[in-house]
Motif scaffolding. Structure first.
Motif, PDB file in Angstrom:
ATOM      1  N   MET A   1       0.824  -1.208   0.000  1.00 16.17           N
ATOM      2  CA  MET A   1       0.000   0.000   0.000  1.00 16.17           C
ATOM      3  C   MET A   1       0.857   1.257   0.000  1.00 16.17           C
ATOM      4  SD  MET A   1      -3.276  -0.640   2.393  1.00 16.17           S
ATOM      5  CE  MET A   1      -2.623  -1.690   3.664  1.00 16.17           C
ATOM      6  N   MET A   2       2.028   1.150   0.666  1.00 19.99           N
ATOM      7  CA  MET A   2       2.874   2.335   0.735  1.00 19.99           C
ATOM      8  C   MET A   2       3.485   2.663  -0.621  1.00 19.99           C
ATOM      9  SD  MET A   2       4.625   1.727   4.406  1.00 19.99           S
ATOM     10  CE  MET A   2       5.961   2.857   4.215  1.00 19.99           C
ATOM     11  N   ARG A   3       3.466   1.700  -1.534  1.00 23.22           N
ATOM     12  CA  ARG A   3       4.026   1.964  -2.859  1.00 23.22           C
ATOM     13  C   ARG A   3       3.137   2.924  -3.644  1.00 23.22           C
ATOM     14  NH1 ARG A   3       5.647   3.730  -6.414  1.00 23.22           N
ATOM     15  NH2 ARG A   3       6.850   3.008  -8.196  1.00 23.22           N
ATOM     16  N   LEU A   4       1.834   2.877  -3.367  1.00 19.62           N
ATOM     17  CA  LEU A   4       0.894   3.658  -4.177  1.00 19.62           C
ATOM     18  C   LEU A   4       1.163   5.163  -4.180  1.00 19.62           C
ATOM     19  CD1 LEU A   4      -2.763   3.144  -4.844  1.00 19.62           C
ATOM     20  CD2 LEU A   4      -2.145   5.315  -3.865  1.00 19.62           C
ATOM     21  N   PRO A   5       1.396   5.797  -3.015  1.00 18.55           N
ATOM     22  CA  PRO A   5       1.521   7.264  -3.047  1.00 18.55           C
ATOM     23  C   PRO A   5       2.765   7.770  -3.781  1.00 18.55           C
ATOM     24  CG  PRO A   5       1.127   6.468  -0.819  1.00 18.55           C
ATOM     25  CD  PRO A   5       1.442   5.282  -1.643  1.00 18.55           C
ATOM     26  N   LYS A   6       3.727   6.894  -4.067  1.00 26.04           N
ATOM     27  CA  LYS A   6       4.914   7.380  -4.776  1.00 26.04           C
ATOM     28  C   LYS A   6       4.669   7.255  -6.274  1.00 26.04           C
ATOM     29  CE  LYS A   6       9.903   6.858  -5.160  1.00 26.04           C
ATOM     30  NZ  LYS A   6       9.789   7.367  -6.518  1.00 26.04           N
TER      31      LYS A   6
END
Lengths: 573, 155
Positions: free
Chosen positions: B35-40
């Motif tokens: 999920m943390m990959r999405l905002p980048k």
């Protein structure tokens, strides 16, 4: 036609009456009795019919009558289903009212009068809760018109200000309440610190409080971008670059660009390499969904822990003279052989001349109405202050964001101006290292100061008051010096133009000020051998430093962040 | 005797239970990482960092042209062309030209006319940007490509 029928009916009636008379007159007593009884039955027919229906009448009739009954009983039945106690007229029913109500059960049913004393808490926590409620309601209302897009954001704020009914008032309330909330978080933290209310068993709740402090600042900051005016644009540009400022260190050390972790921070925050549509939608999401959600959860944990940690920290003892000694047990020395093999605990032993009926050892009072009334009062005062501020002062809105020309001076909101003053010495040290260390230091206070001491008492003695006063003086002098020296004499780069950047980053007025505060607090620890007094020294220094730097940033800095004694001496351009 | 060398065997159910818990924990942790990959973002929405600043003929020596969309200052001299970024290396404000250099309005950094930092919190000097020439002859400045201060591009 109708008259014919009427005439016929009259004829028939007349015949009937004649027949009846003939019948009655011509017959004996028995027949007359029978006729009377028929008449009686006739008269009773409706009642009989009704009884018949009631006894074994149609199901439909029965259902309807029951429905009618339910309808009549509706208000009472509704109340009984929601509230499971009688009117709160006695202490017992009042306790039940608190205990069985979802919205009230966070309160204890009884409360110590010392917790209710205004000087114990100054109502700061309830004020914060009230302000958060006001912010949530006004925020939702603002969302009705606000559009988070580059083309529309600024105009929707203008619409709110000039066109939308009550829009200006609601936006003003939202803005000023947000300012108040930041102010009150600081007050609340200072209150908890100076009354030693963070001590065991409340260490964890102090940590939760730190989280709420950081979240409150984050909420304020994320809200700043939304109007998309000059202030918004440049505040977020500066903020995002502070997040990227570890790059300074990478560059000063001469490391390759792959180590630029700051760029990752900035990219996650802005969704781009500069503030634009992606940044606006991210900050909008953070401001209206993510951060309020986490904050709400945090508030719930914070309040829950107050109860689980035994209520508010408060001065001990009983409030009235009559209560002195209630609840104390005097130990009686017995010869060893006379000592009981079993011990019995007594809840309360009365050792006084007057009877203490209806009094528990702490002389607690019922939360309903005393606590609820106090809370309502605090809430109403907050409403009053917020609405009054909103009526008299308009929330600022500068011109539309312009990425080519920053405002001069470009100032952050007041609570970040102390930080901006620090950042004007070094972005990395002033914007990241010192704030991070401050938050970590604050969070560690209850774990490093584990001295026993009475919780809930302000300062807790003359030595603490003395240290606090000394720290105000030391903190103020150091902070004034930290501003005055660079303003009057410049700093390292002016003195030694060829000095390595690394030294400039590490050795700046902000880091030296922090170091001075730490040394002063360690000195207090050395002198007094008390971690509590040392903590008071450090906390007081930081508070005073914060106030002075905020004052300097707000009132004494002008165009190009130059120093001016007053705004009237700013150059005309 | 059970000991460190001959431990008790783990009962089968405990084994499955423990590994089940670890599998769940790993799955949740992995999901969070995902999920943390999405905002980048994979690509940033900005326009290209390269832009055409004009043809060399437009600039007589001594001309200064400021391109506000890119906050770049183009200078034409006898030695050639130089482009300097006007974005303060401190916290990204746009510096203003004064009589003897550049001033940053946000935190008071001062730079010389060559962009060398003289005072204030700026950790480095203003960036000189690389200039190239396109096929049609116009000068192309790349705001992402830094060059050594004092470098002049000769046509």
């Amino acid at each position: 036609m109708a008259s014919d029928k009427t005439a016929a009916a009259v004829q028939n009636l007349k015949k009937l009456s004649a027949n009846l008379r003939e019948l009655v007159i011509g017959k004996g007593q028995a027949d007359q009795d029978e006729i009377v009884s028929i008449w009686e039955n006739l008269k009773a027919t409706p009642r009989t019919l009704r009884a018949l229906v009631a006894r074994n009448g149609s199901a439909a009739m029965e259902g309807l009558s029951r429905f009618r009954e339910n309808l009549v009983k509706l208000p009472g039945a509704f109340r009984d289903s929601a509230v499971r106690h009688d009117a709160p007229t006695s202490d017992r029913t009042r306790s039940q009212a608190i205990f069985s109500n979802f919205f009230l059960h966070i309160h204890s049913t009884k409360i110590h009068p010392n917790s209710l004393r205004i000087s114990t808490t100054w109502g700061l926590g309830i004020s914060l809760l009230s302000q958060f409620a006001i912010l949530t309601v006004t925020g939702i209302l603002l969302m009705v018109y606000y559009t988070p897009s580059l083309d529309l954001a600024y105009n929707s704020i203008k619409d709110l200000h000039y066109v939308v009914p009550t829009g200006r008032l609601i936006r003003n309330i939202h803005r000023w309440t947000a300012h108040l909330m930041v102010l009150f978080v600081i007050f609340h933290m200072a209150r908890v610190f100076y009354t030693s209310a963070y001590k065991s068993p409340r260490e964890f709740n102090w940590l939760v409080g730190m989280l709420l402090f950081v979240l409150t600042l984050a909420l304020s900051f994320s809200g700043y971008l939304l109007p998309w005016d000059q202030l918004a644009y440049w505040a977020i540009t500066i903020g995002a670059n502070i997040a990227a400022s570890p790059n300074e260190l990478v560059h000063a050390l001469g490391l390759p660009k792959i180590f630029n972790l700051g760029d990752l921070n900035k990219e996650l925050l802005l969704g781009a390499s500069s503030v634009g549509q992606d940044a606006l939608i991210r900050f909008y999401m953070l401001h209206v969904v993510a951060l309020p959600l986490i904050l709400t959860l945090g508030i719930c944990v914070h309040i829950w822990r107050i109860r689980k940690d035994g209520g508010l920290a408060r001065p001990g003892g009983t409030p009235t003279a009559a209560g002195q000694g209630v609840g104390t047990v005097e130990e009686i020395a017995l010869a060893p052989q006379e000592q009981p093999s079993k011990t019995y605990g007594l809840m309360c032993v009365v050792r006084d001349k007057s009877p203490h009926t209806d009094k528990d050892p702490d002389e607690t009072v019922s939360s309903w109405p005393y606590l609820l009334r106090a809370e309502l009062l605090i809430f109403m005062i907050n409403m009053l202050v917020c609405i009054a501020l909103a009526l008299f002062f308009d929330a600022p809105l500068s011109e539309h964001a312009n990425p080519a020309v920053p405002e001069n001076p470009a100032k952050a909101p007041w609570y970040f101006l102390g930080l901006q003053e620090m950042v004007s010495y070094s972005a990395f040290i002033g914007g990241i290292v010192i704030p991070t260390l401050t938050v970590i230091g604050l969070a560690l206070i209850p774990f490093l100061d584990r001295e026993d001491g009475e919780s809930g008492v302000w300062f807790g003695g003359a030595p603490a008051r003395k240290i606090a006063l000394q720290s105000v003086i030391v903190g103020a002098l150091a902070a004034v010096l930290a501003v005055a020296v660079p303003v009057n004499f410049g700093w390292l780069r002016n003195w030694f133009p060829g000095i390595p950047q690394l030294i400039i980053i590490i050795c700046n007025p902000g880091s030296l000020l922090t170091l001075a505060y730490v040394i002063w607090s360690l000195n207090v620890m050395q002198q007094t051998r008390s971690t509590r007094l040392s903590a008071i020294a450090l906390f007081t220094c930081f508070l005073v430093g914060f106030v002075i730097l905020t004052y300097v940033g707000t009132f004494l800095r002008g165009p190009n962040w130059d120093f001016f004694w007053s705004k009237s001496s700013w150059p005309i351009h | 005797m059970p000991g460190r060398l001959e431990p008790d065997p783990i009962p089968r159910r405990d084994f499955i239970g423990i590994y089940g818990l670890w599998a769940a924990a790993l799955a949740i942790f992995g999901s969070i990482l995902g999920m943390m990959r999405l905002p980048k973002p994979r690509v940033t929405p900005e326009a290209s960092t390269k832009f055409r600043a004009g043809t060399p003929a437009e600039f007589s020596p001594g001309t200064v042209k400021i391109i506000p969309e890119y906050n770049v200052r183009l200078l034409a001299t006898e030695q050639g062309f130089a482009a300097m970024s006007l974005i303060c290396p401190h916290l990204g404000c746009v510096v203003r030209e004064s009589v003897d250099g550049f001033l940053c309005p946000c935190h008071g950094s001062r730079f010389s006319l060559q962009g060398t930092v003289l005072a204030g919190p700026a950790p480095r000097s203003l960036q000189w940007l690389s200039i190239t020439q396109a096929i049609d002859g116009s000068l192309v400045v790349d705001t992402a490509q830094e060059t050594e201060p004092g470098t002049f591009f000769q046509v």
